[in-house]
Design a protein around this motif. Structure first.
Motif, PDB file in Angstrom:
ATOM      1  N   PHE A 487       0.473  -1.358   0.223  1.00  0.00           N
ATOM      2  CA  PHE A 487       0.009  -0.350   0.301  1.00  0.00           C
ATOM      3  C   PHE A 487       0.763   1.575   0.473  1.00  0.00           C
ATOM      4  CE2 PHE A 487      -2.473  -3.918   2.356  1.00  0.00           C
ATOM      5  CZ  PHE A 487      -3.205  -3.548   1.508  1.00  0.00           C
ATOM      6  N   GLY A 488       2.053   1.088   0.211  1.00  0.00           N
ATOM      7  CA  GLY A 488       3.263   1.962   0.183  1.00  0.00           C
ATOM      8  C   GLY A 488       3.820   2.573  -0.939  1.00  0.00           C
ATOM      9  N   TYR A 489       4.073   3.498  -1.673  1.00  0.00           N
ATOM     10  CA  TYR A 489       4.388   4.427  -2.913  1.00  0.00           C
ATOM     11  C   TYR A 489       5.559   4.857  -2.636  1.00  0.00           C
ATOM     12  CZ  TYR A 489       1.105   8.024  -2.927  1.00  0.00           C
ATOM     13  OH  TYR A 489      -0.025   9.061  -2.032  1.00  0.00           O
ATOM     14  N   HIS A 490       6.259   5.863  -2.942  1.00  0.00           N
ATOM     15  CA  HIS A 490       7.680   6.670  -3.421  1.00  0.00           C
ATOM     16  C   HIS A 490       6.390   7.662  -4.588  1.00  0.00           C
ATOM     17  CE1 HIS A 490      10.617   4.018  -1.853  1.00  0.00           C
ATOM     18  NE2 HIS A 490      10.763   4.978  -1.141  1.00  0.00           N
ATOM     19  N   LYS A 491       6.253   8.553  -3.836  1.00  0.00           N
ATOM     20  CA  LYS A 491       6.397   9.924  -4.909  1.00  0.00           C
ATOM     21  C   LYS A 491       7.551  10.618  -5.309  1.00  0.00           C
ATOM     22  CE  LYS A 491       3.102  13.607  -6.317  1.00  0.00           C
ATOM     23  NZ  LYS A 491       1.897  14.838  -6.366  1.00  0.00           N
ATOM     24  N   ILE A 492       7.476  10.260  -6.801  1.00  0.00           N
ATOM     25  CA  ILE A 492       9.444  10.906  -6.984  1.00  0.00           C
ATOM     26  C   ILE A 492       8.995  12.294  -7.765  1.00  0.00           C
ATOM     27  CG2 ILE A 492      10.389   8.995  -6.776  1.00  0.00           C
ATOM     28  CD1 ILE A 492      10.070   8.667  -9.706  1.00  0.00           C
ATOM     29  N   THR A 493      10.082  13.196  -8.009  1.00  0.00           N
ATOM     30  CA  THR A 493       9.604  13.951  -8.523  1.00  0.00           C
ATOM     31  C   THR A 493      10.734  14.634  -9.783  1.00  0.00           C
ATOM     32  OG1 THR A 493       9.014  15.530  -7.414  1.00  0.00           O
ATOM     33  CG2 THR A 493      10.266  17.017  -9.318  1.00  0.00           C
ATOM     34  N   VAL A 494      10.618  14.229 -11.323  1.00  0.00           N
ATOM     35  CA  VAL A 494      11.128  13.498 -12.295  1.00  0.00           C
ATOM     36  C   VAL A 494      11.358  15.203 -13.118  1.00  0.00           C
ATOM     37  CG1 VAL A 494      11.456  12.707 -14.748  1.00  0.00           C
ATOM     38  CG2 VAL A 494       9.800  11.568 -12.677  1.00  0.00           C
ATOM     39  N   GLU A 495      12.712  15.304 -13.100  1.00  0.00           N
ATOM     40  CA  GLU A 495      13.420  16.795 -13.729  1.00  0.00           C
ATOM     41  C   GLU A 495      13.587  16.719 -14.990  1.00  0.00           C
ATOM     42  OE1 GLU A 495      12.193  19.616 -11.953  1.00  0.00           O
ATOM     43  OE2 GLU A 495      12.294  18.965  -9.619  1.00  0.00           O
ATOM     44  N   ARG A 496      13.507  17.273 -15.995  1.00  0.00           N
ATOM     45  CA  ARG A 496      14.127  18.231 -17.387  1.00  0.00           C
ATOM     46  C   ARG A 496      14.898  18.816 -16.991  1.00  0.00           C
ATOM     47  NH1 ARG A 496      10.232  16.566 -21.777  1.00  0.00           N
ATOM     48  NH2 ARG A 496      12.636  16.390 -23.157  1.00  0.00           N
ATOM     49  N   PRO A 497      16.134  18.889 -17.609  1.00  0.00           N
ATOM     50  CA  PRO A 497      16.715  19.762 -17.885  1.00  0.00           C
ATOM     51  C   PRO A 497      16.735  21.784 -18.653  1.00  0.00           C
ATOM     52  CG  PRO A 497      18.463  18.339 -19.383  1.00  0.00           C
ATOM     53  CD  PRO A 497      16.637  17.840 -18.579  1.00  0.00           C
ATOM     54  N   LEU A 498      16.652  22.780 -18.260  1.00  0.00           N
ATOM     55  CA  LEU A 498      15.900  23.278 -18.157  1.00  0.00           C
ATOM     56  C   LEU A 498      17.029  24.416 -20.187  1.00  0.00           C
ATOM     57  CD1 LEU A 498      14.347  25.889 -18.726  1.00  0.00           C
ATOM     58  CD2 LEU A 498      16.215  27.331 -17.682  1.00  0.00           C
ATOM     59  N   PRO A 604      21.473  21.951 -22.003  1.00  0.00           N
ATOM     60  CA  PRO A 604      21.264  22.075 -20.819  1.00  0.00           C
ATOM     61  C   PRO A 604      21.851  23.642 -20.169  1.00  0.00           C
ATOM     62  CG  PRO A 604      21.970  19.984 -21.878  1.00  0.00           C
ATOM     63  CD  PRO A 604      21.996  20.659 -22.684  1.00  0.00           C
ATOM     64  N   CYS A 605      21.078  23.970 -19.476  1.00  0.00           N
ATOM     65  CA  CYS A 605      22.149  24.701 -18.500  1.00  0.00           C
ATOM     66  C   CYS A 605      22.025  24.478 -17.686  1.00  0.00           C
ATOM     67  CB  CYS A 605      20.939  25.771 -18.365  1.00  0.00           C
ATOM     68  SG  CYS A 605      19.433  26.784 -19.474  1.00  0.00           S
ATOM     69  N   HIS A 606      23.614  25.397 -16.827  1.00  0.00           N
ATOM     70  CA  HIS A 606      23.392  24.346 -15.881  1.00  0.00           C
ATOM     71  C   HIS A 606      23.551  25.485 -14.108  1.00  0.00           C
ATOM     72  CE1 HIS A 606      26.235  22.748 -18.996  1.00  0.00           C
ATOM     73  NE2 HIS A 606      26.352  21.481 -18.290  1.00  0.00           N
ATOM     74  N   GLY A 607      23.804  24.652 -12.938  1.00  0.00           N
ATOM     75  CA  GLY A 607      23.029  25.221 -11.873  1.00  0.00           C
ATOM     76  C   GLY A 607      24.186  24.435 -10.940  1.00  0.00           C
ATOM     77  N   LYS A 608      23.629  25.197  -9.822  1.00  0.00           N
ATOM     78  CA  LYS A 608      24.665  24.796  -9.317  1.00  0.00           C
ATOM     79  C   LYS A 608      25.305  23.274  -8.442  1.00  0.00           C
ATOM     80  CE  LYS A 608      23.385  28.735  -5.868  1.00  0.00           C
ATOM     81  NZ  LYS A 608      23.982  29.306  -4.759  1.00  0.00           N
ATOM     82  N   ASN A 609      24.187  22.073  -9.185  1.00  0.00           N
ATOM     83  CA  ASN A 609      24.524  21.195  -8.658  1.00  0.00           C
ATOM     84  C   ASN A 609      24.194  20.201 -10.368  1.00  0.00           C
ATOM     85  OD1 ASN A 609      25.023  21.430  -6.052  1.00  0.00           O
ATOM     86  ND2 ASN A 609      22.602  21.827  -5.631  1.00  0.00           N
ATOM     87  N   GLY A 610      24.228  20.562 -10.998  1.00  0.00           N
ATOM     88  CA  GLY A 610      24.273  20.245 -11.830  1.00  0.00           C
ATOM     89  C   GLY A 610      23.326  20.999 -13.091  1.00  0.00           C
ATOM     90  N   HIS A 611      22.673  20.248 -13.702  1.00  0.00           N
ATOM     91  CA  HIS A 611      21.614  21.007 -14.870  1.00  0.00           C
ATOM     92  C   HIS A 611      20.867  21.430 -14.116  1.00  0.00           C
ATOM     93  CE1 HIS A 611      22.706  18.107 -18.151  1.00  0.00           C
ATOM     94  NE2 HIS A 611      23.480  18.738 -17.968  1.00  0.00           N
ATOM     95  N   GLU A 612      20.176  22.984 -14.799  1.00  0.00           N
ATOM     96  CA  GLU A 612      19.121  23.252 -13.721  1.00  0.00           C
ATOM     97  C   GLU A 612      17.936  23.066 -14.483  1.00  0.00           C
ATOM     98  OE1 GLU A 612      16.871  27.868 -13.865  1.00  0.00           O
ATOM     99  OE2 GLU A 612      19.242  27.096 -14.476  1.00  0.00           O
ATOM    100  N   PRO A 613      16.744  22.401 -13.971  1.00  0.00           N
ATOM    101  CA  PRO A 613      15.660  21.825 -13.707  1.00  0.00           C
ATOM    102  C   PRO A 613      14.178  22.983 -13.930  1.00  0.00           C
ATOM    103  CG  PRO A 613      15.456  22.085 -11.560  1.00  0.00           C
ATOM    104  CD  PRO A 613      16.831  22.416 -11.902  1.00  0.00           C
ATOM    105  N   ASP A 614      14.084  22.170 -15.888  1.00  0.00           N
ATOM    106  CA  ASP A 614      13.080  23.435 -15.809  1.00  0.00           C
ATOM    107  C   ASP A 614      11.848  22.851 -15.300  1.00  0.00           C
ATOM    108  OD1 ASP A 614      11.304  24.261 -17.328  1.00  0.00           O
ATOM    109  OD2 ASP A 614      12.119  24.136 -19.501  1.00  0.00           O
ATOM    110  N   PRO A 615      11.154  23.857 -14.620  1.00  0.00           N
ATOM    111  CA  PRO A 615       9.768  24.041 -13.492  1.00  0.00           C
ATOM    112  C   PRO A 615       8.614  23.479 -14.383  1.00  0.00           C
ATOM    113  CG  PRO A 615      10.785  26.031 -13.453  1.00  0.00           C
ATOM    114  CD  PRO A 615      12.036  25.459 -14.180  1.00  0.00           C
ATOM    115  N   ARG A 616       8.985  23.595 -16.038  1.00  0.00           N
ATOM    116  CA  ARG A 616       7.072  23.821 -16.812  1.00  0.00           C
ATOM    117  C   ARG A 616       7.893  22.337 -17.385  1.00  0.00           C
ATOM    118  NH1 ARG A 616       6.928  28.139 -21.370  1.00  0.00           N
ATOM    119  NH2 ARG A 616       7.003  30.328 -19.328  1.00  0.00           N
TER     120      ARG A 616
END
Length: 695
Positions: A487-498, A604-616
């Motif tokens: 009955f448990g699950y991980h809700k993961i956030t999948v990012e893609r680079p800006l 891809p745009c770079h951030g402090k910890n690698g690629h910067e995620p695109d919120p959209r």
């Protein structure tokens, strides 16, 4: 009492309301009917010992109040008494003094009964009926009722009380289900809770039973009946709390008549005025109101959570404010007895819920966290889905949750789901929304299914064939066993680079005029005056500097498309140096926003910890708790979007119980011929109707 006699008794009592029409509105009838029914019940119960009480009253008149109280109870053979020479029959002897005598009769009761009548606020109704010349007729009607225990035992009387409350609540447009639960549902709950208890047969076993939303006491009464049926020497001790005055008064009356300690039925809100704080119980049952908000108790509940934490009742979390059902369950879980090293002790709980607590709330929400707390601690034993239209005030799907902190070895780490939705019979006459009921055989069957604890157990279920519309009987799975983790699950956030590309074209340069950081440059916060004007001029000069900078950038890049943000920023800095302009962080963001556009072909745009995620492009995925997240990504996500990654800092664990998904029954589509036949029948009926209308 058979169903017809029960119906006739309720019908007769409610028919007395005809006498009240005019001076009383329909929603006020219960103010008279309920207290007089309770009073008449007391009158009938005390009738056999009436003279003995009067004799004892005279004999012990000069003794201390406490001694006199005990001797009068002993004479009455009840936990209450009445020292007045009046009874319902004698009240009729003087029609002109019926109000005065009725008040005197009530005053002659022991304090515990007087408290009940005061909670009914019946004194005001006596005066009101007397003023309208109704009192004598109403009392005479009730005097004709035989509510003695030989005519109606406690269980039967409970049916009458509950039906009267339901009718009264309907007239007042209230939720009758807040006050009581159909008795066959209670019997099922009690059976699920107690059938497996091996120690109930011990001589003079003492068991405590608690209901935090006890209403009229139906659950407590049924639990007591079950215990005594299985062990006549059992000593059940019943405890309850409710905040509805009418229901509390009826429940307390019932406890008095059964010689229970009526003080154990407490009036008040279980959340804000817990009458049993620090207590623990063997068994707990409840049917909390469905979908009732807890806005009034919000401050108290949140304060307890914040100040007491694990020492309070609400450590796991809080559900949304429009449904407090899971608060009742946490309240009950706090009152479990600890399990001793030898395996003794512990508690069992049965509670009725709507479908909402099964799945409402995303991962990290209050509801999900409460489910997680319960399941990860291995307290959830089983959930039984009930047929619809079982309850008086709602036709929605309902479920019984069974919980314990002392699971059998075979049940540890597991949860049993039981599909009882087809276990019902149609009633001959509906009562409110209640059109179905559970038979004794069906209660026994569901209890056996729980005891069998078999994954994949089937029963022959009779329903309607969707094609032929004829009854059909076929085996259907009614029991499934799952591991807690299912009955448990991980809700993961999948990012893609800006990915952005930039160009200093006239169109994009023009966008700078609408960027907030640019607009604010020429906006003054000062009051009108010289300072205000100076600030505006300064801002306009800065705006012109930015326009000049962008024009210079356009000249150097010649409108070239730059598909790399780092390269674009490097060129922008060169222009800044050449013009000796240093952009602020806000101004630089405005330039990027104006000249940049999303471009799937850009770097891809770079951030402090690698690629910067695109919120959209951000998305979420639900991954079963038993499955490896990285493996899930490789199989389900990366083949479609190879540049995606999981932001593990945002991962949440959630729990839900998708009951319908586990017991989904596939029905094949109807044959085309059957659909065509139905359409032809409808066409024929419509044509016939049109003919009748035009003729």
């Amino acid at each position: 009492m058979n169903a017809r006699t029960h119906s006739e008794m309720v019908g007769f009592i409610w028919s007395i309301c005809n006498l009240l029409r005019g001076p009383y509105k329909r929603n006020e009838y219960r103010k008279v009917i309920l207290p007089l029914t309770v009073l008449r019940r007391f009158d009938c119960v005390l009738a056999p010992t009436k003279q003995a009480v009067l004799d004892a009253y005279g004999k012990y008149a000069k003794q201390s109040e406490s001694l006199r109280h005990e001797m009068l109870k002993r004479a009455a053979e009840q936990a209450f008494y009445n020292t007045s020479r009046l009874d319902f029959q004698l009240l009729l002897d003087d029609p002109n003094l019926v109000a005065q005598n009725l008040n005197a009769y009530i005053a002659g009761f022991s304090p515990n009964v007087r408290e009940i009548m005061e909670r009914f606020e019946f004194g005001a109704q006596i005066a009101r009926m007397d003023e309208k010349n109704l009192l004598f007729q109403v009392v005479r009607s009730f005097a004709s009722l035989d509510l003695s225990p030989t005519r109606m035992d406690s269980s039967q009387m409970g049916y009458v009380f509950e039906e009267l409350i339901r009718l009264g609540a309907e007239q007042a447009n209230e939720e009758a289900g807040e006050h009581f639960t159909p008795r066959e549902v209670i019997r099922l709950m009690v059976s699920l809770l107690l059938t497996s208890e091996a120690d109930l047969a011990k001589p003079y076993v003492v068991k405590t039973v608690y209901d935090p939303a006890c209403g009229t006491g139906g659950m407590l009464s049924e639990a007591e009946s079950f215990l005594r049926r299985h062990n006549e020497d059992a000593n059940p001790r019943l405890f309850g709390q409710d905040w509805n005055d009418d229901a509390w008064s009826v429940c307390r009356s019932d406890m008095l008549i059964k010689n229970h300690d009526a003080d154990r039925i407490i009036l008040g809100d279980s959340f804000t005025a817990d009458g049993y704080s620090g207590w623990t119980f063997d068994y707990m049952l409840a049917n909390p109101p469905f979908g009732v908000e807890w806005k009034q108790q919000r401050w108290f509940i949140e304060n307890e959570r914040d100040t007491q934490g694990a020492n309070g009742r609400f450590e796991a979390g809080l559900p949304r404010v429009n449904d407090g059902a899971l608060l009742f369950l946490q309240h009950m879980l706090r009152k479990r007895q600890p399990v001793e090293p030898d395996g003794s002790g512990g508690s069992r709980i049965a509670i009725v819920f709507s479908g909402s607590p099964l799945f409402t709330g995303d991962a990290g929400s209050g509801e999900s966290n409460i489910r997680r707390w319960i399941i990860e601690n291995d307290w959830l034993e089983a959930i039984v889905a009930l047929p619809d239209q079982l309850f008086y005030n709602t036709g929605i799907s309902t479920y019984i949750w069974v919980l314990t902190n002392r699971k059998d070895d075979r049940r540890r780490g597991k949860v049993q789901l039981i599909d009882g939705r087809q276990f019902s019979e149609k009633m001959r006459r509906s009562l409110g929304n209640k059109r179905n009921e559970l038979s004794s055989v069906q209660i026994d069957d569901l209890t056996s299914i729980l005891g069998n604890f078999a994954d994949g157990e089937t029963c022959d279920i009779t329903d309607e064939d969707p094609v032929t519309h004829q009854p059909r009987t076929q085996p259907r799975v009614v029991s499934k066993v799952f591991a807690n983790e299912d009955f448990g699950y991980h809700k993961i956030t999948v990012e893609r680079p800006l990915r952005l590309s930039f160009a200093a074209t006239p169109e994009r340069i023009g966008r700078i005029e609408s960027e907030s950081a640019f607009v604010k440059l020429a906006t003054s916060k000062k009051d009108p005056g010289p300072a205000h004007d100076a600030e505006i001029v300064k801002g306009e000069l800065r705006q012109q500097q930015l326009r000049d900078l962008l024009d210079a950038l356009a000249d150097r890049t010649a409108g070239q498309l730059i598909a790399d943000r780092d390269e674009f920023l490097a060129r922008l800095r060169l222009v800044e140096e050449s013009l000796q302009i240093r952009l602020t962080a806000a101004e630089r963001r405005a330039v990027i926003a104006a000249l940049g556009e999303r471009d799937s072909g850009a770097e891809p745009c770079h951030g402090k910890n690698g690629h910067e995620p695109d919120p959209r492009l951000r998305d979420t995925e639900t991954v079963p708790l038993k499955e490896d997240v990285d493996e899930y990504m490789r199989r389900e996500v990366l083949p479609h979007v190879p540049d995606a990654w999981v932001d593990h800092s945002k991962t949440k664990i959630g729990y839900e119980i998708p009951f319908n998904r586990h017991f989904y029954v596939y029905e094949p589509p109807r044959p085309l011929q059957a659909i065509e036949a139905d359409l032809k029948t409808l066409e024929s009926e419509i044509a016939q109707l049109l003919t009748e209308v035009t003729s």
